[in-house]
Enzyme design. Structure first.
Site, short mmCIF file in Angstrom:
data_model
loop_
_atom_site.label_atom_id
_atom_site.label_comp_id
_atom_site.label_asym_id
_atom_site.label_seq_id
_atom_site.Cartn_x
_atom_site.Cartn_y
_atom_site.Cartn_z
N HIS A 48 75.33 53.73 49.41
CA HIS A 48 75.62 53.10 51.03
C HIS A 48 76.97 54.88 51.25
O HIS A 48 77.02 55.23 50.89
CB HIS A 48 75.84 52.09 51.79
CG HIS A 48 75.24 51.89 51.10
ND1 HIS A 48 75.56 49.98 51.03
CD2 HIS A 48 74.01 51.69 50.51
CE1 HIS A 48 74.51 49.07 50.81
NE2 HIS A 48 73.51 49.94 50.07
N GLU A 50 78.82 54.57 54.08
CA GLU A 50 80.28 55.29 53.21
C GLU A 50 81.04 55.38 52.58
O GLU A 50 82.29 55.60 52.33
CB GLU A 50 80.71 53.21 53.81
CG GLU A 50 79.84 53.29 55.58
CD GLU A 50 78.41 52.47 55.30
OE1 GLU A 50 78.42 51.46 56.25
OE2 GLU A 50 77.96 52.68 54.51
N ALA A 158 36.10 66.19 63.77
CA ALA A 158 35.13 67.11 62.98
C ALA A 158 34.24 67.26 63.60
O ALA A 158 33.48 66.99 64.75
CB ALA A 158 34.66 65.81 61.25
N SER A 164 35.68 69.51 58.79
CA SER A 164 37.00 69.51 59.78
C SER A 164 37.80 70.53 59.04
O SER A 164 39.06 70.60 59.75
CB SER A 164 37.75 67.74 59.64
OG SER A 164 37.81 67.64 57.50
N THR A 192 38.01 58.29 55.10
CA THR A 192 38.73 59.91 54.94
C THR A 192 38.76 60.24 53.79
O THR A 192 38.93 60.93 53.39
CB THR A 192 40.62 59.87 54.96
OG1 THR A 192 40.41 59.27 56.86
CG2 THR A 192 40.79 60.69 55.10
N GLY A 288 41.62 58.12 59.70
CA GLY A 288 40.66 58.69 60.44
C GLY A 288 40.05 56.89 61.12
O GLY A 288 40.94 56.09 61.96
N SER A 294 41.73 50.19 64.69
CA SER A 294 42.36 49.15 64.54
C SER A 294 43.75 48.94 64.52
O SER A 294 44.32 47.54 65.32
CB SER A 294 41.86 48.82 62.79
OG SER A 294 42.35 49.75 62.06
#
Length: 359
Positions: A48, A50, A158, A164, A192, A288, A294
């Site tokens: 870590h 620290e 595209a 693309s 994709t 894509g 979504s």
């Protein structure tokens, strides 16, 4: 604290599932203070910050500036509060608290019980931005999601033929590689992979810790020649429907993450829960359009980074975002503008979900 924050950013994309913490040790002197130690969370999450900052120095009477509340629990390493107490520091200045139930105020309480002066909340908003992925994983059981869009001026990714490469220029593409390196994983949909056969690795950045490559595909109905060819170079995870046999992919080295489905597509909320459970804190989605839609529709996108080129492809081109079923502007996800920058011949604009980092 500014130096500690800067050090902590070195861990972005490299320390998951741990937070990217920075720490600076300062000894008081006539001119205000002298830095005698500094550290940041090491690759893979240990040691870590620290511990690294305190290594091989005499910190008695010094002040420790740390971007996250020091850990107070025994895991694979001893608690950082014990290291600070053993070093006889006199003061600890903390940017923000740690919501992990194993810490969550316990680190501060232990330090104060040991007679150490503790101040919290210094540059807290900046620290919460830097460690948003870790904070979201603890509080919402999901990683931070950055959606990257590289599109024409009229929002197409595209041409009508599917061509693309390349809408944006080499400077923008190099910037994207740097952004990949600052995330734990790169996420794309099956479309994709079918269209581009990408590798999704970080290139032209020297020796870097490669992000996990993730493909979301309900039916695993795609080829992935380049992803499989580079599987010993960078991990490949597959998010797929629970009823899909992924064994042929696993046999080639991929990791299988069965997820719930919404119809024939991956449930984005369940996918993010599965990725958080696997330790990821920061995911960089590169499309894509259906996957982007979504994630946006589920309220899972925290930042959008757009690279816009001075080219116009028209309505025949492929839109950067798929259908979202929105009828009213009031229902559309909105983001706050963070920055606009020229990158070579293109424009980069970065947006952040409103109130994401409110304390």
């Amino acid at each position: 604290m500014g130096m500690a924050l800067s050090l902590g950013r070195r861990g972005l994309g490299r320390v998951w599932p741990n937070p990217n913490v920075g720490c600076v040790i300062v000894r008081p002197c006539e001119n205000g203070g002298r830095v005698i130690g500094r550290g940041w969370t090491a690759d893979g999450g240990r040691p870590h910050a620290e511990t690294r900052a305190l290594d091989s120095i005499d910190a008695a009477g010094a002040t420790a500036y740390v971007t996250l509340e020091p850990c107070a629990h025994h895991a694979k390493t001893p608690p950082c509060v014990d290291a600070l107490i053993a070093a006889n520091v006199s003061r600890v200045v903390i940017a923000t608290g740690d919501p992990d139930p194993r810490v969550a105020g316990k680190g501060i309480a232990i330090l104060r019980a040991a007679g150490i002066d503790v101040m919290i909340g210094v540059r807290e908003d900046e620290a919460r931005v830097d460690m948003a992925g870790f904070l979201l994983r603890i509080t919402e059981n999901r990683p931070l999601v950055t959606l990257k869009l590289a599109s024409s001026f009229d929002g197409r990714i595209a041409a009508a033929t599917g061509e693309s490469k390349w809408i944006t220029g080499p400077d923008a593409r190099r910037k994207v590689h740097a952004m990949r390196a600052a995330h734990d994983a790169v996420l794309v949909g099956a479309g994709t992979v079918r269209a581009d056969d990408p590798t999704l690795t970080v290139r032209e950045m020297g020796a870097v810790r490669q992000p996990v490559r993730i493909v979301a595909s309900g039916r695993l109905d795609m080829g992935a020649a380049n992803l499989l060819a580079t599987i010993n170079y960078a991990p490949l995870w597959l998010c797929h429907g629970a009823n899909v046999d992924a064994q042929k992919w696993v046999d080639q080295g991929a990791k299988s993450l069965p997820c719930d489905l919404q119809g024939r597509e991956i449930d984005p909320v369940d996918m993010m829960h599965k990725l958080a459970a696997a330790g990821l804190t920061r995911v960089f989605c590169e499309g894509g359009g259906s996957l982007a839609a979504s994630l946006l529709g589920a309220g899972l996108v925290d930042e959008i980074v757009g690279f816009t080129a001075g080219i116009v492809l028209g309505a025949e081109g492929t839109p950067s975002i798929g259908a979202m079923g929105l009828d009213r502007l009031a229902d559309a996800p909105r983001f706050d503008l963070v920055e606009t920058t020229r990158i070579g011949a293109d424009i980069m604009h970065r947006w952040r979900r409103a109130l994401l980092y409110a304390t």
